[in-house]
Design a protein around this motif. Structure first.
Motif, PDB file in Angstrom:
ATOM      1  N   LYS A 155      -6.686  -0.654   0.424  1.00 35.42           N
ATOM      2  CA  LYS A 155      -5.845   0.403  -0.120  1.00 35.42           C
ATOM      3  C   LYS A 155      -4.450  -0.172  -0.328  1.00 35.42           C
ATOM      4  CE  LYS A 155      -9.331   3.213   0.482  1.00 35.42           C
ATOM      5  NZ  LYS A 155     -10.322   2.206   0.885  1.00 35.42           N
ATOM      6  N   PRO A 156      -3.585   0.517  -1.089  1.00 37.23           N
ATOM      7  CA  PRO A 156      -2.221  -0.010  -1.245  1.00 37.23           C
ATOM      8  C   PRO A 156      -1.591  -0.284   0.121  1.00 37.23           C
ATOM      9  CG  PRO A 156      -2.590   1.801  -2.763  1.00 37.23           C
ATOM     10  CD  PRO A 156      -3.798   1.747  -1.878  1.00 37.23           C
ATOM     11  N   HIS A 157      -1.116  -1.479   0.305  1.00 33.23           N
ATOM     12  CA  HIS A 157      -0.605  -1.875   1.604  1.00 33.23           C
ATOM     13  C   HIS A 157       0.303  -3.087   1.462  1.00 33.23           C
ATOM     14  CE1 HIS A 157      -3.758  -4.846   1.009  1.00 33.23           C
ATOM     15  NE2 HIS A 157      -3.202  -5.565   1.975  1.00 33.23           N
ATOM     16  N   PHE A 194       5.647   4.355   5.041  1.00 34.61           N
ATOM     17  CA  PHE A 194       4.335   3.769   5.286  1.00 34.61           C
ATOM     18  C   PHE A 194       3.674   4.387   6.512  1.00 34.61           C
ATOM     19  CE2 PHE A 194       6.578   0.695   2.779  1.00 34.61           C
ATOM     20  CZ  PHE A 194       5.621   0.019   2.036  1.00 34.61           C
ATOM     21  N   ASP A 195       2.347   4.319   6.525  1.00 31.92           N
ATOM     22  CA  ASP A 195       1.561   4.577   7.729  1.00 31.92           C
ATOM     23  C   ASP A 195       1.142   3.204   8.236  1.00 31.92           C
ATOM     24  OD1 ASP A 195      -0.151   5.322   9.727  1.00 31.92           O
ATOM     25  OD2 ASP A 195      -1.760   5.980   8.395  1.00 31.92           O
ATOM     26  N   ALA A 196       1.886   2.678   9.202  1.00 34.87           N
ATOM     27  CA  ALA A 196       1.742   1.279   9.620  1.00 34.87           C
ATOM     28  C   ALA A 196       2.014   0.392   8.400  1.00 34.87           C
ATOM     29  CB  ALA A 196       0.386   1.023  10.238  1.00 34.87           C
ATOM     30  N   HIS A 197       0.965  -0.220   7.799  1.00 34.90           N
ATOM     31  CA  HIS A 197       1.186  -1.068   6.617  1.00 34.90           C
ATOM     32  C   HIS A 197       0.632  -0.442   5.337  1.00 34.90           C
ATOM     33  CE1 HIS A 197       2.735  -4.875   8.410  1.00 34.90           C
ATOM     34  NE2 HIS A 197       2.271  -4.291   9.496  1.00 34.90           N
ATOM     35  N   ARG A 198       0.039   0.739   5.436  1.00 34.78           N
ATOM     36  CA  ARG A 198      -0.531   1.403   4.263  1.00 34.78           C
ATOM     37  C   ARG A 198       0.488   2.281   3.573  1.00 34.78           C
ATOM     38  NH1 ARG A 198      -6.200   4.291   4.909  1.00 34.78           N
ATOM     39  NH2 ARG A 198      -5.613   4.807   2.777  1.00 34.78           N
ATOM     40  N   ALA A 199       0.413   2.318   2.240  1.00 35.91           N
ATOM     41  CA  ALA A 199       1.307   3.151   1.438  1.00 35.91           C
ATOM     42  C   ALA A 199       0.507   4.273   0.780  1.00 35.91           C
ATOM     43  CB  ALA A 199       1.993   2.314   0.364  1.00 35.91           C
ATOM     44  N   PHE A 254      10.082  -8.710   9.120  1.00 39.35           N
ATOM     45  CA  PHE A 254      10.689  -7.529   8.489  1.00 39.35           C
ATOM     46  C   PHE A 254      10.089  -6.283   9.106  1.00 39.35           C
ATOM     47  CE2 PHE A 254       6.998  -8.769   5.961  1.00 39.35           C
ATOM     48  CZ  PHE A 254       6.317  -7.579   5.805  1.00 39.35           C
ATOM     49  N   GLU A 255      10.686  -5.132   8.771  1.00 41.03           N
ATOM     50  CA  GLU A 255      10.186  -3.847   9.231  1.00 41.03           C
ATOM     51  C   GLU A 255       9.892  -2.957   8.033  1.00 41.03           C
ATOM     52  OE1 GLU A 255      12.992  -2.107  11.873  1.00 41.03           O
ATOM     53  OE2 GLU A 255      12.637  -3.563  13.490  1.00 41.03           O
ATOM     54  N   LEU A 256       8.922  -2.074   8.189  1.00 39.67           N
ATOM     55  CA  LEU A 256       8.577  -1.117   7.148  1.00 39.67           C
ATOM     56  C   LEU A 256       9.030   0.280   7.570  1.00 39.67           C
ATOM     57  CD1 LEU A 256       4.927  -2.222   6.273  1.00 39.67           C
ATOM     58  CD2 LEU A 256       6.979  -2.621   4.913  1.00 39.67           C
ATOM     59  N   PRO A 257       9.647   1.034   6.645  1.00 36.14           N
ATOM     60  CA  PRO A 257      10.002   2.421   6.976  1.00 36.14           C
ATOM     61  C   PRO A 257       8.741   3.249   7.181  1.00 36.14           C
ATOM     62  CG  PRO A 257      10.353   1.979   4.638  1.00 36.14           C
ATOM     63  CD  PRO A 257      10.043   0.658   5.278  1.00 36.14           C
ATOM     64  N   PRO A 261       5.730  11.467  12.114  1.00 34.73           N
ATOM     65  CA  PRO A 261       4.413  11.657  12.735  1.00 34.73           C
ATOM     66  C   PRO A 261       3.582  12.775  12.125  1.00 34.73           C
ATOM     67  CG  PRO A 261       6.052  11.223  14.411  1.00 34.73           C
ATOM     68  CD  PRO A 261       6.794  11.340  13.118  1.00 34.73           C
ATOM     69  N   LEU A 262       4.196  13.890  11.741  1.00 35.81           N
ATOM     70  CA  LEU A 262       3.433  14.980  11.132  1.00 35.81           C
ATOM     71  C   LEU A 262       2.894  14.575   9.772  1.00 35.81           C
ATOM     72  CD1 LEU A 262       5.583  18.118  12.077  1.00 35.81           C
ATOM     73  CD2 LEU A 262       3.407  17.368  13.064  1.00 35.81           C
ATOM     74  N   ARG A 263       3.713  13.910   8.996  1.00 34.96           N
ATOM     75  CA  ARG A 263       3.288  13.409   7.688  1.00 34.96           C
ATOM     76  C   ARG A 263       2.155  12.396   7.844  1.00 34.96           C
ATOM     77  NH1 ARG A 263       2.188  13.068   2.273  1.00 34.96           N
ATOM     78  NH2 ARG A 263       2.729  11.024   1.427  1.00 34.96           N
ATOM     79  N   ARG A 264       2.267  11.524   8.862  1.00 30.03           N
ATOM     80  CA  ARG A 264       1.224  10.528   9.098  1.00 30.03           C
ATOM     81  C   ARG A 264      -0.101  11.207   9.458  1.00 30.03           C
ATOM     82  NH1 ARG A 264       3.590   7.788  12.756  1.00 30.03           N
ATOM     83  NH2 ARG A 264       4.280   6.065  11.421  1.00 30.03           N
ATOM     84  N   SER A 265      -0.059  12.233  10.286  1.00 26.72           N
ATOM     85  CA  SER A 265      -1.291  12.939  10.667  1.00 26.72           C
ATOM     86  C   SER A 265      -1.953  13.565   9.458  1.00 26.72           C
ATOM     87  CB  SER A 265      -0.972  14.011  11.711  1.00 26.72           C
ATOM     88  OG  SER A 265      -0.473  13.426  12.895  1.00 26.72           O
ATOM     89  N   TRP A 266      -1.151  14.162   8.586  1.00 20.70           N
ATOM     90  CA  TRP A 266      -1.699  14.771   7.367  1.00 20.70           C
ATOM     91  C   TRP A 266      -2.282  13.708   6.449  1.00 20.70           C
ATOM     92  CZ3 TRP A 266      -0.439  14.082   2.228  1.00 20.70           C
ATOM     93  CH2 TRP A 266      -1.019  14.985   1.327  1.00 20.70           C
TER      94      TRP A 266
END
Length: 276
Positions: A155-157, A194-199, A254-257, A261-266
């Motif tokens: 997936k996009p990542h 991002f959700d970890a490394h996924r976009a 580097f770091e990813l924004p 947490p609520l957005r990630r769960s959804w």
């Protein structure tokens, strides 16, 4: 085939298209000299050589690390030579010749921390156990065939934050007529998280496609902007063959924004329900 030390994927006389859009990348549709490519393709390991639970794994990613290619007798001299060339100091210097400005701009804090320019960094082979400032890997990889519905291998990542650079040499079999397996490059929209490394797909725009083909290469600088994925492959018995070339560090570069947490769960719930 003569083992010419200049015959690397970023060889000085190669025909490449360099671009900074949507992020720094270089592509070649005829990467290696034909005789070299044909030898590598003909001696690419059979699927039984890859670590797995039987050869019928569906849409699995199977890899042979460079350390194993060099250590074991079952791999051709051409592949041993190829791995040696692409995990050596000279290859790191070639990467700097091509991507130097982008690497310096993206990782200047690391260069300052090292206290010496990138061209003087110590290079070690990934998995060798030797000390280094950067570690070069050259893995042989397959995505196994599929019997079900079309799917994407990814997936996009963005690649791991320890990675500075990625290269992909594809070795498509002449008998493989299946669509897909292309590398897609994306541009991230403003405010992307991002959700970890996924976009999320609604946070990126597909801009560039690197076709899955015989003797094709793409290399790019990693970072928050280097969003990519693999396009869908239909049901097919053919494996997707490629070489995964990487430059790694022993700590994040580097770091990813990250999503709230609520957005990630959804986000995870939607993708799980969609079966993606």
């Amino acid at each position: 085939m003569e083992f010419d030390p200049h015959r690397r994927v970023l060889r000085p006389y190669g025909a490449y298209a360099f671009s900074t859009f949507p992020f720094a990348n270089v592509q070649s549709s005829s990467c290696l000299p034909e005789d070299q490519y044909e030898t590598l393709s003909a001696t690419f390991p059979e699927i039984a050589c890859f670590p797995q639970n039987g050869s019928a794994a569906d849409r699995a990613v199977l890899r042979i690390p460079s350390s194993r290619v060099l250590a074991e007798p079952g791999f051709s001299e051409a592949w041993k030579w190829f791995v040696e060339q692409h995990t050596a100091q000279a290859f790191w210097l070639q990467i700097l010749e091509t991507f130097g400005p982008q690497l310096h701009a993206g990782f200047q804090q690391i260069e300052r921390r090292m206290g010496r320019p990138m061209k003087r960094w110590r290079v070690a082979r990934l998995g060798s156990g030797e000390p280094g400032d950067v570690y070069l890997g050259c893995d042989l990889v397959v995505n196994t065939g599929a019997t079900g519905l079309a799917s994407s291998q990814d997936k996009p990542h963005v690649d791991p934050a320890t990675r500075l650079w990625t290269g992909l040499l594809t070795l498509r079999d002449a008998a493989d007529a299946a669509a897909g397996g292309d590398l897609r490059l994306y541009r991230g929209l403003e405010g992307l998280r991002f959700d970890a490394h996924r976009a999320p797909r609604n946070g990126v725009i597909h801009e560039v496609t690197a076709r899955y083909a015989a003797n094709a290469f793409i290399g790019f600088v990693n970072g928050p902007q280097a969003i990519h994925s693999v396009s869908m492959r239909p049901s097919t018995p053919h494996v997707r063959r490629y070489v995964d070339l990487v430059v790694e560090m022993d700590r994040p570069a580097f770091e990813l924004p990250q999503m709230h947490p609520l957005r990630r769960s959804w986000f995870r719930l939607v993708h799980r329900q969609a079966g993606r």
